[in-house]
Design a protein around this motif. Structure first.
Motif, mmCIF file in Angstrom:
data_model
loop_
_atom_site.group_PDB
_atom_site.id
_atom_site.type_symbol
_atom_site.label_atom_id
_atom_site.label_comp_id
_atom_site.label_asym_id
_atom_site.label_seq_id
_atom_site.Cartn_x
_atom_site.Cartn_y
_atom_site.Cartn_z
ATOM 1 N N THR A 160 0.818 -1.210 0.000
ATOM 2 C CA THR A 160 0.000 0.000 0.000
ATOM 3 C C THR A 160 0.853 1.261 0.000
ATOM 4 O O THR A 160 2.070 1.212 0.212
ATOM 5 N N ALA A 161 0.183 2.393 -0.201
ATOM 6 C CA ALA A 161 0.875 3.680 -0.139
ATOM 7 C C ALA A 161 1.481 3.893 1.250
ATOM 8 O O ALA A 161 2.548 4.485 1.382
ATOM 9 N N ARG A 162 0.799 3.421 2.288
ATOM 10 C CA ARG A 162 1.320 3.555 3.649
ATOM 11 C C ARG A 162 2.630 2.799 3.812
ATOM 12 O O ARG A 162 3.555 3.276 4.475
ATOM 13 N N ASP A 163 2.732 1.600 3.205
ATOM 14 C CA ASP A 163 3.980 0.840 3.255
ATOM 15 C C ASP A 163 5.122 1.649 2.637
ATOM 16 O O ASP A 163 6.233 1.705 3.177
ATOM 17 N N GLU A 165 5.266 4.941 2.210
ATOM 18 C CA GLU A 165 5.553 6.144 2.990
ATOM 19 C C GLU A 165 6.386 5.823 4.231
ATOM 20 O O GLU A 165 7.314 6.564 4.574
ATOM 21 N N CYS A 166 6.060 4.719 4.912
ATOM 22 C CA CYS A 166 6.813 4.343 6.112
ATOM 23 C C CYS A 166 8.264 4.017 5.764
ATOM 24 O O CYS A 166 9.192 4.398 6.490
ATOM 25 N N ALA A 190 0.094 3.231 -4.271
ATOM 26 C CA ALA A 190 1.445 2.930 -3.795
ATOM 27 C C ALA A 190 2.479 3.244 -4.878
ATOM 28 O O ALA A 190 3.546 3.800 -4.605
ATOM 29 N N ARG A 193 2.779 7.055 -5.201
ATOM 30 C CA ARG A 193 3.541 7.641 -4.093
ATOM 31 C C ARG A 193 5.027 7.310 -4.197
ATOM 32 O O ARG A 193 5.887 8.149 -3.914
#
Length: 225
Positions: A160-163, A165-166, A190, A193
């Motif tokens: 995901t995009a969160r993966d 970003e982290c 994802a 980003r």
């Protein structure tokens, strides 16, 4: 050529013929761990990162590297640790025509296989010091090398995009380039980003070959020898 020995399963008594896999040395020659035909295979009951590797010295150039410890799966369900002779130099096989044949020797069946494929690929890019990251990511498995932070996602769902970003935030904190490997690919946001943040995305196919999934990954792949 890679060595083949007879391995007895200590759980059920079955005997198997096992051939040691070969991996590419930095000098370009494939090397395989020297197996110990007089040793006894042991059943793997737990996993520890430091125990997953063996030291292998290339017979061609003398460089000593750390490679995945040989394992064999028995039909009874036991996973066997194949005995090796770490004091002996690794055996040379045929020269690989490219990085792809070397990676195809590590088909992905488990999360450990995914990590192994990522480590071998990064070593092929010249990162010989790949290690387990000190800080564990929120998902997947974290690796690190000089100037590099890496995340390997062996799950069945797209990253995901969160993966992304982290991972990027970790790279920012360490002033390091970010690389992400995924078995299931990436969600559209994802990818967007990652392109914006300059995170290199790779998809691991079932043969264990990392395929560049965006422009930063293509650029990184081009640095291979």
């Amino acid at each position: 050529m890679s060595e083949t020995i007879s391995v007895c399963c200590t759980a059920c008594g079955r005997r198997h013929r096992y051939t040691a896999p070969s991996y590419p040395c930095a000098c370009g020659k494939p090397v395989a761990p020297a197996l110990d035909p007089r040793g006894t295979a042991t059943v793997v009951t737990h996993r520890a990162w430091d125990e997953e590797w063996v030291g292998v010295r290339c017979a061609a150039c003398g460089e000593r590297g750390r490679w995945p410890r040989p394992e064999l799966g028995c039909p009874c369900g036991a996973v066997l640790c194949v005995p090796v002779d770490e004091a002996a130099p690794g055996r040379s096989g045929r020269d690989p025509g490219s990085r792809v044949p070397a990676h195809r020797a590590v088909p992905i069946r488990t999360a450990r296989d995914a990590v192994t494929a990522a480590v071998l690929y990064l070593r092929g890019l010249g990162h010989r010091d790949v290690r387990r990251a000190d800080q564990r990511p929120l998902s997947g498995i974290g690796l690190a090398a000089a100037g590099l932070v890496v995340q390997v996602d062996p799950t069945a769902g797209p990253a995901t995009a969160r993966d992304v970003e982290c991972l990027w935030l970790t790279g920012m904190a360490e002033s390091a380039r970010c690389v992400h490997f995924s078995l299931a690919g990436y969600a559209r946001d994802a990818r967007d980003r990652a392109d914006l943040l300059g995170v290199a995305l790779f998809v691991l196919d079932p043969t264990g070959v990392p395929r560049p999934a965006n422009a930063p990954a293509v650029t990184l792949d081009a640095t291979a020898d």
